[in-house]
Design a protein around this motif. Structure first.
Motif, PDB file in Angstrom:
ATOM      1  N   ALA A   1     -64.543 111.292  32.477  1.00 55.09           N
ATOM      2  CA  ALA A   1     -65.689 110.705  31.800  1.00 55.09           C
ATOM      3  C   ALA A   1     -65.806 109.207  32.060  1.00 55.09           C
ATOM      4  CB  ALA A   1     -65.591 110.952  30.301  1.00 55.09           C
ATOM      5  N   GLY A   2     -64.710 108.536  32.373  1.00 54.65           N
ATOM      6  CA  GLY A   2     -64.738 107.091  32.498  1.00 54.65           C
ATOM      7  C   GLY A   2     -64.952 106.558  33.897  1.00 54.65           C
ATOM      8  N   TRP A   3     -64.819 107.390  34.922  1.00 58.78           N
ATOM      9  CA  TRP A   3     -64.913 106.839  36.272  1.00 58.78           C
ATOM     10  C   TRP A   3     -66.301 106.301  36.615  1.00 58.78           C
ATOM     11  CZ3 TRP A   3     -67.942 108.108  40.352  1.00 58.78           C
ATOM     12  CH2 TRP A   3     -68.583 109.335  40.326  1.00 58.78           C
TER      13      TRP A   3
ATOM     14  N   ALA B   1     -66.776 102.555  38.088  1.00 59.82           N
ATOM     15  CA  ALA B   1     -67.431 102.332  39.373  1.00 59.82           C
ATOM     16  C   ALA B   1     -68.593 101.347  39.227  1.00 59.82           C
ATOM     17  CB  ALA B   1     -67.937 103.657  39.938  1.00 59.82           C
ATOM     18  N   PHE B   2     -69.348 101.476  38.141  1.00 57.28           N
ATOM     19  CA  PHE B   2     -70.438 100.548  37.897  1.00 57.28           C
ATOM     20  C   PHE B   2     -69.913  99.130  37.692  1.00 57.28           C
ATOM     21  CE2 PHE B   2     -73.260  98.335  34.905  1.00 57.28           C
ATOM     22  CZ  PHE B   2     -74.405  98.306  35.670  1.00 57.28           C
TER      23      PHE B   2
ATOM     24  N   GLY C   1     -67.079  97.878  38.794  1.00 61.41           N
ATOM     25  CA  GLY C   1     -66.581  97.360  40.070  1.00 61.41           C
ATOM     26  C   GLY C   1     -67.705  96.937  40.990  1.00 61.41           C
ATOM     27  N   GLY C   2     -68.756  97.737  41.064  1.00 66.85           N
ATOM     28  CA  GLY C   2     -69.896  97.376  41.910  1.00 66.85           C
ATOM     29  C   GLY C   2     -70.596  96.123  41.423  1.00 66.85           C
ATOM     30  N   THR C   3     -70.699  95.982  40.103  1.00 67.04           N
ATOM     31  CA  THR C   3     -71.319  94.787  39.536  1.00 67.04           C
ATOM     32  C   THR C   3     -70.499  93.549  39.850  1.00 67.04           C
ATOM     33  OG1 THR C   3     -72.246  96.130  37.763  1.00 67.04           O
ATOM     34  CG2 THR C   3     -72.202  93.763  37.408  1.00 67.04           C
ATOM     35  N   LEU C   4     -69.183  93.670  39.719  1.00 67.25           N
ATOM     36  CA  LEU C   4     -68.318  92.523  40.030  1.00 67.25           C
ATOM     37  C   LEU C   4     -68.410  92.152  41.501  1.00 67.25           C
ATOM     38  CD1 LEU C   4     -65.167  93.312  37.881  1.00 67.25           C
ATOM     39  CD2 LEU C   4     -66.861  91.533  37.497  1.00 67.25           C
ATOM     40  N   LEU C   5     -68.464  93.143  42.380  1.00 65.96           N
ATOM     41  CA  LEU C   5     -68.582  92.845  43.812  1.00 65.96           C
ATOM     42  C   LEU C   5     -69.923  92.188  44.131  1.00 65.96           C
ATOM     43  CD1 LEU C   5     -67.068  96.020  45.483  1.00 65.96           C
ATOM     44  CD2 LEU C   5     -66.163  93.706  45.568  1.00 65.96           C
ATOM     45  N   ALA C   6     -70.964  92.638  43.490  1.00 67.83           N
ATOM     46  CA  ALA C   6     -72.287  92.100  43.792  1.00 67.83           C
ATOM     47  C   ALA C   6     -72.464  90.685  43.265  1.00 67.83           C
ATOM     48  CB  ALA C   6     -73.363  93.004  43.194  1.00 67.83           C
TER      49      ALA C   6
END
Length: 124
Positions: free
Chosen positions: A6-8, A12-13, A15-20
């Motif tokens: 349930a948490g992945w 993922a969101f 992590g993607g936000t931090l990368l962006a």
């Protein structure tokens, strides 16, 4: 196990936000070199200073413009709709004693105002 499944998506969101939104240091950025055109027949880029001044678009001549119906032209009314409107108008006159107005006719028939005006003109 359920929390991992349930948490992945949330992880993922995040992590993607931090990368962006992470800023890359200036030292690590590599400049993109301008690619010179080796082909002399290739078109060159035109800057704003070199661009020719364009005027407004020409207005087409009268014979080129499409023919539009006049603004006061009434839409065509099917005969069956006029017959039904006549029955509605007669019923209204029998109940109220006065002729039906265009707004009431429009509301009773459920037609647009232009069509109701065309029907009322044919009823008169």
């Amino acid at each position: 196990m359920r929390f991992g499944i349930a948490g992945w998506p949330a992880l993922a969101f995040l992590g993607g936000t931090l990368l962006a939104h992470t800023e890359t240091p200036v030292e690590e950025r590599t400049p993109v070199p301008a690619v010179p055109t080796a082909d002399p027949s290739a078109p060159e880029l035109v800057t704003e200073e070199q661009a020719p001044e364009l005027g407004p678009a020409p207005i087409p001549a009268a014979e080129e413009s499409p023919v539009l119906p006049p603004a006061d032209a009434s839409p065509p009314v099917p005969a069956a709709l006029v017959d039904h409107a006549r029955k509605v108008a007669d019923d209204h006159r029998a109940r109220t004693g006065s002729p039906i107005d265009t707004d009431t006719l429009r509301a009773r028939l459920g037609v647009p105002p232009q069509l109701a005006a065309a029907i009322a003109a044919q009823l008169a």
